[in-house]
Design an enzyme around this catalytic site. Structure first.
Site, short mmCIF file in Angstrom:
data_model
loop_
_atom_site.label_atom_id
_atom_site.label_comp_id
_atom_site.label_asym_id
_atom_site.label_seq_id
_atom_site.Cartn_x
_atom_site.Cartn_y
_atom_site.Cartn_z
CB THR A 32 -0.95 0.05 1.21
OG1 THR A 32 -0.22 0.46 2.38
CG2 THR A 32 -1.58 -1.31 1.46
CG ASP A 56 -4.19 9.30 4.07
OD1 ASP A 56 -3.53 9.01 5.08
OD2 ASP A 56 -4.61 10.46 3.86
CG ASN A 83 7.97 1.53 5.92
OD1 ASN A 83 8.99 1.57 6.60
ND2 ASN A 83 7.88 2.13 4.75
CB SER A 134 10.01 2.39 16.06
OG SER A 134 10.22 3.39 17.02
CE1 TYR A 148 9.91 9.97 12.34
CE2 TYR A 148 11.95 10.21 13.59
CZ TYR A 148 11.15 9.48 12.73
OH TYR A 148 11.57 8.24 12.27
CE LYS A 152 8.51 6.81 13.37
NZ LYS A 152 7.72 5.82 12.61
CB THR A 183 15.72 7.58 3.37
OG1 THR A 183 15.59 8.32 4.59
CG2 THR A 183 16.24 6.18 3.69
#
Length: 272
Positions: A32, A56, A83, A134, A148, A152, A183
């Site tokens: 997805t 979403d 993820n 995580s 952020y 987590k 990334t």
């Protein structure tokens, strides 16, 4: 026996690596993403082995429908990988309530939506493995990443509790805690608060530090997650990346030292 996976956030990065490794070894995958166009090469190569679903994760009804579609297609659900997520960057004073709320909608409530959709299926099967992406930032915190990091940290607590609740049903749970990798963490998927000039100098210092970091490529993510889902007794928490294995224990030692140094105050709170 081959496994059936349900993976969110698969359009790029870690999620795409997870999809590739599962498909390459013959597993079936419901992949997805908000936009599934980037998965067309997998569809062309693997055909009925992959089911792509636009999702979403903040849309609760859509999350339940996607999990149901995957189960209808493949007949079972062995591995769920939450993820999908992003980073909100900004000093505490710069954050708006709406920005923080949106951060939690994706990184925490999105995980809640998908996991709650999958749990009845796994309970009925008396098996399954839920993996949450995580971060080592779910154990420590950095300036300008408090939003952020806190999302987590919340995910870590919810998942720890979850693992204790569902063990009775044969369901395994793992928190993957990656270090920083090369990334789009600070670019494509990131969000930024409106800067306050008072923090500009500190922000520049932080930026210089991040720019100097040599970030590894996530070349082993796919093989690493296969070892986790194949393990008879997988860990609740596991680091991905060497830096996390070095930095987090240092922070934890500092915490233990502080608690020891202030032990007398802890007792004083009880009148001792």
């Amino acid at each position: 026996m081959s496994k059936v996976w349900f993976i969110t956030g698969t359009s790029k990065g870690f999620g795409r690596a997870f999809v590739r490794s599962a498909l390459e070894r013959g597993d079936r995958v419901a992949a997805t993403a908000r936009n599934t166009d980037s998965l067309s090469d997998f569809v062309d190569r693997y055909g009925e082995q992959i089911l792509t679903l636009p999702l979403d994760v903040t849309d609760r009804d859509a999350a339940f429908a996607a999990v149901s579609n995957a189960h209808d297609k493949f007949g079972r659900l062995d591995v769920v990988v939450n993820n999908a997520g992003y980073a909100l960057n900004g000093m505490f004073e710069e954050l708006t309530p709406d920005q923080l709320r949106a951060q939690y909608e994706t990184n925490v409530l999105g995980v809640l939506n998908v996991t709650q959709a999958a749990l009845p299926i796994m309970r009925e099967q008396r098996s399954g493995h839920i993996l949450q992406t995580s971060s080592y930032g779910g154990l420590v915190a950095y300036p300008a990443l408090g939003a952020y990091n806190s999302s987590k940290w919340a995910l870590e607590a919810l998942t720890d509790s979850l693992s204790q609740e569902v063990a009775q049903f044969g369901i395994k749970v793992t928190l993957i805690e990656p270090a920083a990798f090369a990334t789009d963490f600070y670019s494509g998927s990131a969000s930024y608060a409106e800067p306050i000039p008072a923090y500009d100098e500190f922000r520049s210092v932080l930026a210089e530090g991040y720019a100097a970091m040599a970030l590894p490529e996530a070349v082993g993510f796919g093989s690493a997650i296969l070892k986790l889902v194949d393990a008879e007794n997988p860990p609740l928490r596991v680091f991905f990346g060497e830096f996390a294995t070095q930095y987090v224990p240092t922070v934890y030692k500092e915490r233990l030292d502080t608690w020891r140094d202030w032990h007398a105050l802890a007792l004083e709170a009880e009148g001792k």
